[in-house]
Design a protein around this motif. Sequence first.
Motif, PDB file in Angstrom:
ATOM      1  N   ARG A   1       0.675   2.432 -13.384  1.00 27.46           N
ATOM      2  CA  ARG A   1       0.813   3.890 -13.249  1.00 27.46           C
ATOM      3  C   ARG A   1       2.134   4.428 -13.814  1.00 27.46           C
TER       4      ARG A   1
ATOM      5  N   PRO B   1       8.158   6.291   0.617  1.00 26.87           N
ATOM      6  CA  PRO B   1       8.020   5.457  -0.588  1.00 26.87           C
ATOM      7  C   PRO B   1       7.063   6.068  -1.612  1.00 26.87           C
ATOM      8  N   ARG B   2       5.979   6.665  -1.125  1.00 28.76           N
ATOM      9  CA  ARG B   2       4.967   7.154  -2.065  1.00 28.76           C
ATOM     10  C   ARG B   2       5.438   8.372  -2.855  1.00 28.76           C
TER      11      ARG B   2
ATOM     12  N   ARG C   1      -6.181   5.342  -7.777  1.00 28.68           N
ATOM     13  CA  ARG C   1      -7.170   6.027  -6.939  1.00 28.68           C
ATOM     14  C   ARG C   1      -6.466   6.883  -5.913  1.00 28.68           C
ATOM     15  N   LEU C   2      -5.360   6.358  -5.367  1.00 24.94           N
ATOM     16  CA  LEU C   2      -4.601   7.134  -4.383  1.00 24.94           C
ATOM     17  C   LEU C   2      -3.999   8.374  -5.037  1.00 24.94           C
TER      18      LEU C   2
ATOM     19  N   ALA D   1       0.837  -1.200   0.000  1.00 26.28           N
ATOM     20  CA  ALA D   1       0.000   0.000   0.000  1.00 26.28           C
ATOM     21  C   ALA D   1       0.871   1.248   0.000  1.00 26.28           C
ATOM     22  N   LYS D   2       1.955   1.199   0.782  1.00 23.66           N
ATOM     23  CA  LYS D   2       2.855   2.360   0.818  1.00 23.66           C
ATOM     24  C   LYS D   2       3.503   2.582  -0.545  1.00 23.66           C
ATOM     25  N   MET D   3       3.913   1.479  -1.192  1.00 25.00           N
ATOM     26  CA  MET D   3       4.519   1.609  -2.511  1.00 25.00           C
ATOM     27  C   MET D   3       3.505   2.130  -3.521  1.00 25.00           C
ATOM     28  N   ASP D   4       2.242   1.767  -3.323  1.00 26.62           N
ATOM     29  CA  ASP D   4       1.200   2.213  -4.238  1.00 26.62           C
ATOM     30  C   ASP D   4       0.824   3.670  -4.013  1.00 26.62           C
ATOM     31  N   GLY D   5       1.454   4.297  -3.025  1.00 24.70           N
ATOM     32  CA  GLY D   5       1.236   5.725  -2.846  1.00 24.70           C
ATOM     33  C   GLY D   5       0.393   6.085  -1.647  1.00 24.70           C
ATOM     34  N   ALA D   6       0.195   5.145  -0.729  1.00 18.90           N
ATOM     35  CA  ALA D   6      -0.627   5.449   0.430  1.00 18.90           C
ATOM     36  C   ALA D   6       0.229   6.004   1.567  1.00 18.90           C
ATOM     37  N   THR D   7      -0.362   6.897   2.356  1.00 18.36           N
ATOM     38  CA  THR D   7       0.307   7.322   3.579  1.00 18.36           C
ATOM     39  C   THR D   7       0.086   6.229   4.605  1.00 18.36           C
TER      40      THR D   7
ATOM     41  N   LYS E   1      -7.429   1.901   4.554  1.00 18.70           N
ATOM     42  CA  LYS E   1      -7.977   1.268   3.355  1.00 18.70           C
ATOM     43  C   LYS E   1      -7.583  -0.190   3.204  1.00 18.70           C
TER      44      LYS E   1
ATOM     45  N   ARG F   1      -0.510  -4.311 -11.124  1.00 21.03           N
ATOM     46  CA  ARG F   1      -0.640  -3.201 -10.190  1.00 21.03           C
ATOM     47  C   ARG F   1       0.601  -2.312 -10.250  1.00 21.03           C
TER      48      ARG F   1
ATOM     49  N   LYS G   1      -5.444  10.029  -7.139  1.00 25.04           N
ATOM     50  CA  LYS G   1      -6.589  10.899  -7.382  1.00 25.04           C
ATOM     51  C   LYS G   1      -6.812  11.187  -8.866  1.00 25.04           C
TER      52      LYS G   1
ATOM     53  N   PHE H   1      -5.979   0.635  -7.367  1.00 25.55           N
ATOM     54  CA  PHE H   1      -5.652   1.219  -6.067  1.00 25.55           C
ATOM     55  C   PHE H   1      -4.612   2.343  -6.135  1.00 25.55           C
ATOM     56  N   PRO H   2      -3.451   2.115  -6.789  1.00 24.45           N
ATOM     57  CA  PRO H   2      -2.468   3.208  -6.853  1.00 24.45           C
ATOM     58  C   PRO H   2      -2.987   4.420  -7.620  1.00 24.45           C
TER      59      PRO H   2
ATOM     60  N   GLN I   1      -3.524   6.102   5.403  1.00 23.07           N
ATOM     61  CA  GLN I   1      -4.330   5.511   4.334  1.00 23.07           C
ATOM     62  C   GLN I   1      -4.141   4.007   4.274  1.00 23.07           C
TER      63      GLN I   1
ATOM     64  N   ILE J   1       8.014   4.832  -7.472  1.00 18.38           N
ATOM     65  CA  ILE J   1       8.496   3.546  -7.971  1.00 18.38           C
ATOM     66  C   ILE J   1       7.504   2.479  -7.527  1.00 18.38           C
ATOM     67  N   ALA J   2       7.388   1.429  -8.336  1.00 19.94           N
ATOM     68  CA  ALA J   2       6.432   0.378  -8.013  1.00 19.94           C
ATOM     69  C   ALA J   2       7.184  -0.878  -7.626  1.00 19.94           C
TER      70      ALA J   2
END
Lengths: 270, 401
Positions: free
Chosen positions: B151, B73-74, B102-103, A164-170, A177, B147, B105, B99-100, A173, B78-79
């Motif tokens: 992006r 990381p966010r 949506r985060l 989730a963190k790598m996917d851009g979540a804080t 989530k 996933r 936005k 998911f990525p 989040q 990088i994925a």
Amino acid sequence: MKLRWGLLDAVVVVFALLPVLWIVSLSFKTTATLTDGNLIPREWTLENYRTIFQTDQFVRALVNSIGIALISTTIAVVLGTMAAYAVARLDFPGKGALVGVSLLIAMFPQVSLVSPLFDIERQLGIFDTWLGLILPYITFSLPLAIYTLSAFFKQIPWDLEKAAKMDGATQAQAFRKVIAPLAAPGVFTSAILVFIFCWNDFLFAISLTSTERSRTVPAALSFFTGASQFEDPTGAISAAAVVITIPIILFVLFFQRRIVAGLTSGAVKG
Amino acid sequence: MADIVLDKVSKKYPDGTVAVRDVDLEIADGEFVILVGPSGCGKSTILNMIAGLEDISSGDLRIDGERVNDKAPRDRDIAMVFQSYALYPNMTVRENMAFPLRLAKLDKATIDEKVNDAAKVLELTALLDRKPANLSGGQRQRVAMGRAIVRNPKAFLMDEPLSNLDAKLRVQMRTVVSRLQRRLGTTTVYVTHDQTEAMTLGDRVVIVRAGAIQQVGEPQQLYDHPANLFVAGFIGSPSMNFLHASVADGRLRTALGDLPIGSRVRGLLSDAPENLIIGIRPEHFEDAALVDEAARAKGTEFEAPVELVESMGSDKYVYFTVEGERATSAELEELAADAGASDLPTGGGANLVTRLSAESAVKEGENWRVWVNLEKIHLFDPSNGRNLTLHEGRAAGVTAE
């Protein structure tokens, strides 16, 4: 082998349910047939239920019970979730001490704390108030909540949070989530356990209350009297006992569907 | 897309253990780099530091020229694909891949478009509305990749993405990964403990041992010109044969007989220890009867009892037992432990694995004459593992003048 286990199960169920059936039976009996020793009442009556709901004493106690148990459960589960997450996931100074102390609290015989609590609460002016019961309930149910919840959090693969963190979540989040939805069964389980603990408590309820203002049902039951002081209130007590069992059953049935085992399956291999 | 530069990056844990020591590595834009090493060597730690999931104790990490040590990381764009896939079990495949986005936005239409595109590339379109629990291992793996690519990140990090698949699927997915990387041209860092994966996938391979880089290079270069004993033993299957050797009368005394040495190696040996290790790859042996005159001069012959013959159709793997001391060094013991070979019974003497031509008439139980190519023999210093035959990055055998 199967038969033997089935037989054993049946014995256990009968042993557990017989007293319950007995008290249900008593609650439907008339005063005259109370002591006849029949499991199935010869004369059915709802008189006992009518009596308890007519007395202000019982209704008031029921309100107290529901209010106090719900508030304690909510607070304990919210605090417990956060604490358990920290225990399961983070390495912080004093973690061992926190876990140890909460275990100590859970092990401590509550009866030995009643008189100190009585004195403390009278000094603080919270004796015979909702708060006076909610506080000890939270204290004693939090360890339970932390233990069950941290076991649940430990089952959730840590990789999910990293992903989730790598996917851009804080951090928040990721918790909201990804982790929280997966921990839901654990949250419901501990909510049920904490609720039952608060709902059934008699020791604190009888010691830390003195009036109808905050007396919960288990305590109120012991103050039941018959129509006259020479009349036996057994029927009314039975009826009240049946009534206070109902919310527990509803609570468990309602949340049971949420406790779906294997909710995390498919997250990771294995 | 971006380049990734590690400048003296180290990882030290609070209890004092050093997991990664002064790693210098430059990964070019669009390059596919493999980090490979035995378990516990620190390769995953390096990857996690690039990802930002672990703090860097010292040194600099630059992505696209920008120092990102202190970025979350966010914010690194990088994925990552995890060994466990780490799919969100409460979401469908579509939601997992979205998911990525949506985060980030993005609006709904863009998200749908990108998810559908990525699903098409990975042949996941039919599975988009399933939950991860209802997917096979290979499908889950593809969702995890989906996933990551959805992006268009600056780089992909892959942490042993194939090691949970069964052997056959792993080989298929290897080509999928390789083709995907070529097609997208995204900088990729891939961690594995499987040397076959490392050799077949990467533009360049980084061999890591005990938190330090042993050698960086193209797969063939690592195979032909290993810098040290560890690299030599780690790369190649079956692995290189190692035998004990000592210097006597200007020759190398080994279990294969006395071998001549050229002037270059002799020059080096003046200050080298007396005890050495020679390394020979299985394909550098040949049935002596099948070697032509011209080639014969480049090598030497010996005779040894044949223990076992495995015919592969195209070649024969022939196992010999030769008298003499077995080679010992810390590196070799580590390699044996990693391969689980330290538990195997070995018997007396040293074992030799050779790959001979399919035409060879070699028979089990007989003594057989075998030729070995001296130009391909490596010589190692057991105290530090250094390859003594290496000259300006190239190995030239023990007879080089």
